[in-house]
Design a protein around this motif. Structure first.
Motif, PDB file in Angstrom:
ATOM      1  N   PHE A 105     -28.366  20.790 -91.433  1.00 14.15           N
ATOM      2  CA  PHE A 105     -27.434  19.948 -92.196  1.00 14.15           C
ATOM      3  C   PHE A 105     -27.981  19.642 -93.577  1.00 14.15           C
ATOM      4  O   PHE A 105     -27.250  19.726 -94.578  1.00 14.15           O
ATOM      5  CB  PHE A 105     -27.166  18.652 -91.426  1.00 14.15           C
ATOM      6  N   ASP A 106     -29.260  19.291 -93.665  1.00 13.07           N
ATOM      7  CA  ASP A 106     -29.847  18.978 -94.973  1.00 13.07           C
ATOM      8  C   ASP A 106     -29.851  20.205 -95.885  1.00 13.07           C
ATOM      9  O   ASP A 106     -29.575  20.085 -97.086  1.00 13.07           O
ATOM     10  CB  ASP A 106     -31.268  18.466 -94.782  1.00 13.07           C
ATOM     11  N   ARG A 107     -30.159  21.368 -95.327  1.00 12.30           N
ATOM     12  CA  ARG A 107     -30.154  22.583 -96.127  1.00 12.30           C
ATOM     13  C   ARG A 107     -28.755  22.900 -96.642  1.00 12.30           C
ATOM     14  O   ARG A 107     -28.575  23.229 -97.823  1.00 12.30           O
ATOM     15  CB  ARG A 107     -30.683  23.757 -95.304  1.00 12.30           C
TER      16      ARG A 107
ATOM     17  N   LEU B  79     -20.613  23.002 -94.229  1.00 10.23           N
ATOM     18  CA  LEU B  79     -21.263  21.691 -94.195  1.00 10.23           C
ATOM     19  C   LEU B  79     -20.598  20.788 -93.162  1.00 10.23           C
ATOM     20  O   LEU B  79     -21.293  20.047 -92.436  1.00 10.23           O
ATOM     21  CB  LEU B  79     -21.218  21.054 -95.579  1.00 10.23           C
ATOM     22  N   ASP B  80     -19.280  20.812 -93.080  1.00  6.22           N
ATOM     23  CA  ASP B  80     -18.571  20.014 -92.071  1.00  6.22           C
ATOM     24  C   ASP B  80     -18.973  20.445 -90.660  1.00  6.22           C
ATOM     25  O   ASP B  80     -19.155  19.597 -89.764  1.00  6.22           O
ATOM     26  CB  ASP B  80     -17.065  20.147 -92.263  1.00  6.22           C
ATOM     27  N   ASN B  81     -19.129  21.749 -90.454  1.00  2.00           N
ATOM     28  CA  ASN B  81     -19.551  22.221 -89.128  1.00  2.00           C
ATOM     29  C   ASN B  81     -20.975  21.768 -88.812  1.00  2.00           C
ATOM     30  O   ASN B  81     -21.270  21.375 -87.667  1.00  2.00           O
ATOM     31  CB  ASN B  81     -19.456  23.741 -89.069  1.00  2.00           C
ATOM     32  N   ARG B  82     -21.853  21.828 -89.816  1.00  3.49           N
ATOM     33  CA  ARG B  82     -23.215  21.365 -89.591  1.00  3.49           C
ATOM     34  C   ARG B  82     -23.250  19.862 -89.296  1.00  3.49           C
ATOM     35  O   ARG B  82     -24.056  19.385 -88.480  1.00  3.49           O
ATOM     36  CB  ARG B  82     -24.079  21.671 -90.815  1.00  3.49           C
ATOM     37  N   ARG B  83     -22.391  19.130 -89.931  1.00  6.12           N
ATOM     38  CA  ARG B  83     -22.335  17.689 -89.656  1.00  6.12           C
ATOM     39  C   ARG B  83     -21.839  17.422 -88.241  1.00  6.12           C
ATOM     40  O   ARG B  83     -22.362  16.539 -87.530  1.00  6.12           O
ATOM     41  CB  ARG B  83     -21.424  17.006 -90.675  1.00  6.12           C
ATOM     42  N   LEU B  84     -20.807  18.162 -87.802  1.00  5.86           N
ATOM     43  CA  LEU B  84     -20.321  18.002 -86.438  1.00  5.86           C
ATOM     44  C   LEU B  84     -21.412  18.359 -85.428  1.00  5.86           C
ATOM     45  O   LEU B  84     -21.582  17.658 -84.413  1.00  5.86           O
ATOM     46  CB  LEU B  84     -19.087  18.875 -86.224  1.00  5.86           C
ATOM     47  N   ASP B  85     -22.149  19.442 -85.687  1.00  4.72           N
ATOM     48  CA  ASP B  85     -23.254  19.809 -84.788  1.00  4.72           C
ATOM     49  C   ASP B  85     -24.316  18.711 -84.746  1.00  4.72           C
ATOM     50  O   ASP B  85     -24.870  18.408 -83.666  1.00  4.72           O
ATOM     51  CB  ASP B  85     -23.881  21.122 -85.238  1.00  4.72           C
TER      52      ASP B  85
ATOM     53  N   ALA C 137     -26.272  20.781 -97.009  1.00  4.16           N
ATOM     54  CA  ALA C 137     -25.873  19.742 -97.966  1.00  4.16           C
ATOM     55  C   ALA C 137     -26.449  20.029 -99.344  1.00  4.16           C
ATOM     56  O   ALA C 137     -25.788  19.812-100.376  1.00  4.16           O
ATOM     57  CB  ALA C 137     -26.334  18.374 -97.467  1.00  4.16           C
ATOM     58  N   GLU C 138     -27.679  20.538 -99.401  1.00  6.30           N
ATOM     59  CA  GLU C 138     -28.295  20.873-100.690  1.00  6.30           C
ATOM     60  C   GLU C 138     -27.575  22.046-101.350  1.00  6.30           C
ATOM     61  O   GLU C 138     -27.332  22.037-102.573  1.00  6.30           O
ATOM     62  CB  GLU C 138     -29.769  21.199-100.488  1.00  6.30           C
ATOM     63  N   VAL C 139     -27.224  23.045-100.560  1.00  7.58           N
ATOM     64  CA  VAL C 139     -26.483  24.184-101.117  1.00  7.58           C
ATOM     65  C   VAL C 139     -25.129  23.729-101.655  1.00  7.58           C
ATOM     66  O   VAL C 139     -24.710  24.115-102.771  1.00  7.58           O
ATOM     67  CB  VAL C 139     -26.305  25.276-100.034  1.00  7.58           C
ATOM     68  N   THR C 140     -24.445  22.918-100.896  1.00 12.67           N
ATOM     69  CA  THR C 140     -23.139  22.430-101.335  1.00 12.67           C
ATOM     70  C   THR C 140     -23.263  21.566-102.574  1.00 12.67           C
ATOM     71  O   THR C 140     -22.426  21.636-103.489  1.00 12.67           O
ATOM     72  CB  THR C 140     -22.480  21.632-100.200  1.00 12.67           C
ATOM     73  N   ARG C 141     -24.308  20.750-102.636  1.00 12.33           N
ATOM     74  CA  ARG C 141     -24.513  19.895-103.804  1.00 12.33           C
ATOM     75  C   ARG C 141     -24.733  20.741-105.064  1.00 12.33           C
ATOM     76  O   ARG C 141     -24.181  20.426-106.134  1.00 12.33           O
ATOM     77  CB  ARG C 141     -25.696  18.970-103.578  1.00 12.33           C
ATOM     78  N   LEU C 142     -25.510  21.786-104.966  1.00 13.51           N
ATOM     79  CA  LEU C 142     -25.753  22.649-106.131  1.00 13.51           C
ATOM     80  C   LEU C 142     -24.459  23.298-106.619  1.00 13.51           C
ATOM     81  O   LEU C 142     -24.216  23.397-107.833  1.00 13.51           O
ATOM     82  CB  LEU C 142     -26.786  23.720-105.776  1.00 13.51           C
ATOM     83  N   LEU C 143     -23.640  23.743-105.683  1.00 17.28           N
ATOM     84  CA  LEU C 143     -22.366  24.352-106.078  1.00 17.28           C
ATOM     85  C   LEU C 143     -21.444  23.326-106.723  1.00 17.28           C
ATOM     86  O   LEU C 143     -20.763  23.619-107.720  1.00 17.28           O
ATOM     87  CB  LEU C 143     -21.686  24.980-104.865  1.00 17.28           C
ATOM     88  N   LEU C 144     -21.411  22.116-106.172  1.00 21.58           N
ATOM     89  CA  LEU C 144     -20.529  21.094-106.725  1.00 21.58           C
ATOM     90  C   LEU C 144     -21.004  20.626-108.090  1.00 21.58           C
ATOM     91  O   LEU C 144     -20.175  20.276-108.951  1.00 21.58           O
ATOM     92  CB  LEU C 144     -20.452  19.903-105.761  1.00 21.58           C
ATOM     93  N   GLU C 145     -22.296  20.607-108.323  1.00 22.17           N
ATOM     94  CA  GLU C 145     -22.794  20.233-109.651  1.00 22.17           C
ATOM     95  C   GLU C 145     -22.439  21.271-110.699  1.00 22.17           C
ATOM     96  O   GLU C 145     -22.436  20.980-111.899  1.00 22.17           O
ATOM     97  CB  GLU C 145     -24.309  20.024-109.593  1.00 22.17           C
TER      98      GLU C 145
END
Length: 391
Positions: A232-234, A166-172, A236-244
């Motif tokens: 990035f949105d995709r 996610l950090d890499n996608r944000r930098l891109d 972020a959604e994957v990361t959000r599901l894991l964090l939940e």
């Protein structure tokens, strides 16, 4: 071995642009895309869960295995048996080793001797305590330590991997935003200051080509931005599901903690039960009747001088049978204030029906000269004080 030079060059270029973007963000020279507040809260909670899980796991291992060297050795042994897909053998606890040493010592000294028999009793219960400790360690490792370790080595590694992506996608995304911004600024600058001084047809053609190139660069930057935003949105959604999923992890750790507390309570209850039984066994061994050798009649002059010359001048005890309704009493020679509830306070010339070593100051510190069952015994019992002279 396939060696794609173009892919390697492309990856190196992406890494370089990310490094530049990250450095400029740290220096405050570039804009940074902020995550939404809900995702930030999830990341904060996940970091706290990981940190505290590590601390609880480490301290629990120290509690169960206080010796750092033994702890390191046990971890290496667990790692080897895990790689070999073999069951880890049960380890002998320190209490079991102590109990075995006591039993071996009892065999050498003789189990029929008082010391040897005591060693046998204590050694057996030490082995029982060691067995309870081994069961507690196995239960705690299976129901508490293993789930915590699985979270750190499994779920958290997946979360960390997706978070890094996610950090890499944000930098891109930020790189694409900066590139589009620069392209639009260049296009606007070219449109705001056209070169009307050039009157030759060739210069008009070059100016039109430059404008077309700038427009094409803007379109390309916008397309890359849309792709980067989608990625990035995709992610972020994957990361959000894991964090939940951390909420489910908390519930699982809560059940594991309850199991650990129950195993701990069972272990301490077993230890208390074994220690109560041990005290009862030791009390049976030490509650044998005292030998009458302590009271063998008047001592010889030499013996009396060596044992109680500073305490009693004449102490004659005789075993006799007196009627229960006897009226024999002891006469107090000196005043004495009792120290505490275990001693009597008496006055001179007072008669008492009890013989108490605490009633006589000279005998108070030498009560070992009398058997324990004689202290504070009624005078009309089978033992009676015939004569007491205090110096």
């Amino acid at each position: 071995m396939d060696f794609n030079v173009k892919k390697l060059a492309s990856d190196a270029g992406v890494f370089f642009t990310r490094a530049v973007q990250f450095t400029e963000e740290k220096l405050g020279q570039a804009e940074r895309t902020e995550l939404d507040q809900h995702l930030e809260n999830l990341l904060t909670r996940a970091d706290g869960t990981k940190n505290w899980t590590e601390k609880i796991l480490r301290q629990t291992e120290v509690l169960l295995q206080p010796n750092p060297m033994d702890h390191t050795g046990s971890r290496i042994e667990e790692f080897i048996y895990d790689k070999l897909d073999k069951k880890l053998p049960s380890r002998t606890t320190n209490a079991e080793l102590l109990g075995q040493h006591m039993l071996d010592a009892a065999q050498e000294f003789g189990p029929e001797t008082p010391y040897g028999s005591t060693l046998v009793i204590v050694g057996e219960y030490q082995k029982k305590l060691g067995g309870a400790e081994r069961d507690f360690l196995q239960t705690s490792a299976a129901s508490f330590l293993t789930p915590l370790r699985n979270f750190l080595e499994g779920d958290w590694r997946t979360i960390s991997k997706e978070r890094k992506l996610l950090d890499n996608r944000r930098l891109d995304l930020d790189v694409c935003k900066a590139r589009l911004k620069k392209a639009k600024l260049a296009e606007a600058k070219a449109a705001a200051a056209p070169d009307f001084q050039e009157t030759r047809p060739r210069n008009y053609v070059l100016s039109a080509s430059a404008s077309a190139l700038l427009s094409e660069e803007v379109d390309k930057a916008e397309h890359e931005l849309r792709v980067a935003q989608t990625e990035f949105d995709r992610q972020a959604e994957v990361t959000r599901l894991l964090l939940e999923g951390i909420s489910s992890t908390h519930l699982n750790h809560q059940r594991c903690l309850q199991d650990f507390a129950e195993a701990q309570a069972t272990y301490y209850a077993q230890c208390h039960h074994h220690m109560v039984e041990l005290q009862q066994e030791l009390h049976r061994c030490t509650s044998a009747p005292h030998s009458s050798a302590f009271l063998s009649g008047p001592a010889s002059p030499g013996g009396a001088g060596s044992t109680g010359q500073n305490v009693v001048g004449t102490l004659a005890v005789e075993q006799s049978q007196f009627p229960v309704t006897g009226t024999r009493k002891a006469k107090v020679l000196y005043d004495y204030d009792g120290h505490g509830v275990s001693e009597l306070s008496l006055l001179a010339d007072e008669e008492t029906g009890n013989l108490c070593a605490g009633a006589f100051p000279s005998l108070r510190h030498h009560s070992s000269l009398l058997p324990s069952w004689l202290i504070n015994a009624p005078v009309n019992s089978v033992w009676s004080l015939l004569s007491v002279q205090l110096q």
